[in-house]
Enzyme design. Structure first.
Site, mmCIF file in Angstrom:
data_model
loop_
_atom_site.group_PDB
_atom_site.id
_atom_site.type_symbol
_atom_site.label_atom_id
_atom_site.label_comp_id
_atom_site.label_asym_id
_atom_site.label_seq_id
_atom_site.Cartn_x
_atom_site.Cartn_y
_atom_site.Cartn_z
ATOM 1 N N VAL A 85 0.842 -1.205 0.000
ATOM 2 C CA VAL A 85 0.000 0.000 0.000
ATOM 3 C C VAL A 85 0.874 1.251 0.000
ATOM 4 C CG1 VAL A 85 -1.822 1.252 1.202
ATOM 5 C CG2 VAL A 85 -1.851 -1.246 1.172
ATOM 6 N N ASP A 86 1.901 1.260 0.848
ATOM 7 C CA ASP A 86 2.838 2.388 0.852
ATOM 8 C C ASP A 86 3.504 2.543 -0.507
ATOM 9 O OD1 ASP A 86 2.488 3.227 3.490
ATOM 10 O OD2 ASP A 86 3.987 1.841 4.260
ATOM 11 N N THR A 87 3.951 1.427 -1.070
ATOM 12 C CA THR A 87 4.660 1.470 -2.348
ATOM 13 C C THR A 87 3.767 2.013 -3.454
ATOM 14 O OG1 THR A 87 6.085 -0.378 -1.708
ATOM 15 C CG2 THR A 87 5.867 0.071 -4.062
#
Length: 402
Positions: free
Chosen positions: A175-177
């Site tokens: 999700v961060d990526t």
């Protein structure tokens, strides 16, 4: 506009308040693309990930592998922006900036006059991107955001894992990526829009929204069909053979998604008759008879190595399941120029995976190392902020800068 031979975002300046993954990944990609990234860090320790656990470049007191992953090509300024003096310095930097990136909880920067409304009045051409867990408004906006929790809440985890087991998180901070990558797209779109409107704008990116957008066809599977997509481990609930298979020395993954590919796979394995077998003649029949087909295939696959099968299957969607060492030692990785060695000012040479962007006319520059904390403070304050040496020394004496 970048000239031929220069990175595409040459001349763009970004003030970067972000920490951890999503924001730093965004600004690292912008740095590779040629933007000048001024990373604002707390003089007391800097980006949270500098203190991260795990292997450290340069030994126990060196830089964390985590920080080194997401911060190449940036200029680090150790500055306490919670002080009036620090805020005055920031405004000197913002006056010439094109983009500002931050990932504090909503409302934090308002206390220091660094929220979008305040900034936009002074610098109307500035593009201001905020990354948060659940967006800038609404009842969840004050919640912290951690990648695995967002994988759980968005439904991502429910479709990942073995069929008879619990839902599993992805080991990569997916999700961060993805939010970092979407941030780059949003900033580039806003820069392009500014060439027409002459104005900057506000971009509100939420990790939660990104996770939902990443559900893709599985989200649509539920919305249109009304049923929860079933977990299938390394397989696929509606496609066979589409899974991992044992070979003589490890596993290979095959994604045989249509009839032509199945026929070609049977031929490559020396058993073209499988494609005519009524148990396997259609995708639906292969799904119904998956255990039988899997055993037949593995009996053959176990007679040779995963590397040799990969060569036999090079015209098919199949490849060996590699360890990290096997993957990064693969000659193709070096041929593609994906492994870089950086000489970092404090810890020496460090190996890092480089940029995956290949522009024919304006190539990226992923050659610059991640910075040490405060490495560029004096240069940035003098050359960009216009401060004299005595003013910089006075700020250091007050501990406004590190």
């Amino acid at each position: 506009m970048a000239k031929s031979g220069r990175p595409p975002l040459s001349g763009i300046r970004v003030i970067d308040f972000s920490r951890v993954i999503a924001g730093p990944l965004c600004t690292q990609i912008l740095a590779d693309m040629g933007a000048e990234i001024i990373k604002i860090e707390n003089p007391d320790g800097g980006d949270d990930t500098r203190k991260g656990a795990g292997p450290r470049a340069g030994g126990e007191k060196g830089e964390s592998h985590f920080f080194m992953t997401y911060n190449r090509g940036k200029k680090s300024v150790a500055l306490d922006f919670t002080t009036p003096d620090g805020q005055a310095v920031l405004h000197k930097l913002l006056a010439s900036a094109d983009v500002m990136v931050e990932n504090f909880r909503p409302g934090v920067l308002r206390k220091y006059g660094l929220d979008y409304a305040s900034i936009h009045r002074k610098y109307p051409r500035l593009i201001y991107l905020s990354i948060s867990a659940y967006g800038q408004t609404g009842p969840l906006s004050d919640r912290p955001g951690y990648d695995p929790v967002l994988q759980a809440e968005s439904g991502m985890m429910s479709v990942n894992g073995e069929a008879d087991g619990e839902g599993l998180r992805h080991a990569i901070a997916i999700v961060d990526t993805m939010t970092g990558i979407h941030s780059v797209a949003a900033i580039n779109a806003a820069l392009f829009a500014r060439t027409d409107t002459g104005k900057g704008q506000y971009i509100d990116l939420a990790l939660y929204d990104t996770a939902l957008a990443c559900l893709g066809n599985l989200g649509a599977y539920y919305l249109i069909g009304g049923e929860q997509p079933r977990r299938a481990g390394n397989g696929h609930f509606a496609s066979v053979p589409n899974s991992s298979f044992d070979t003589k020395n490890g596993k290979i993954y095959m994604a045989v998604a249509n009839q032509k590919l199945f026929i070609d796979t049977c031929k490559a394995m020396g058993h073209p008759e499988w494609a005519e077998d009524p148990r396997f003649a259609t995708i639906a029949q292969r799904v119904a008879n998956k255990p039988v087909l899997t055993k037949l295939m593995e009996d053959v696959l176990r007679t040779d190595t995963k590397e040799n099968w990969a060569q036999k299957f090079r015209h098919l969607p199949a490849g060996p399941i590699r360890t990290m060492q096997e993957a990064l030692d693969e000659p193709e990785v070096k041929r593609r120029g994906m492994l870089k060695t950086y000489k970092q000012s404090r810890v020496g040479e460090v190996p890092i995976i480089g940029s995956n962007y290949r522009f024919s006319d304006t190539p990226v520059d992923d050659t610059r190392p991640p910075p040490s904390l405060g490495e560029h403070t004096d240069w940035v304050l003098r050359e960009i902020g216009g401060l004299k040496a005595a003013e910089v020394a006075a700020l250091r004496e007050k501990k406004v800068i590190g």
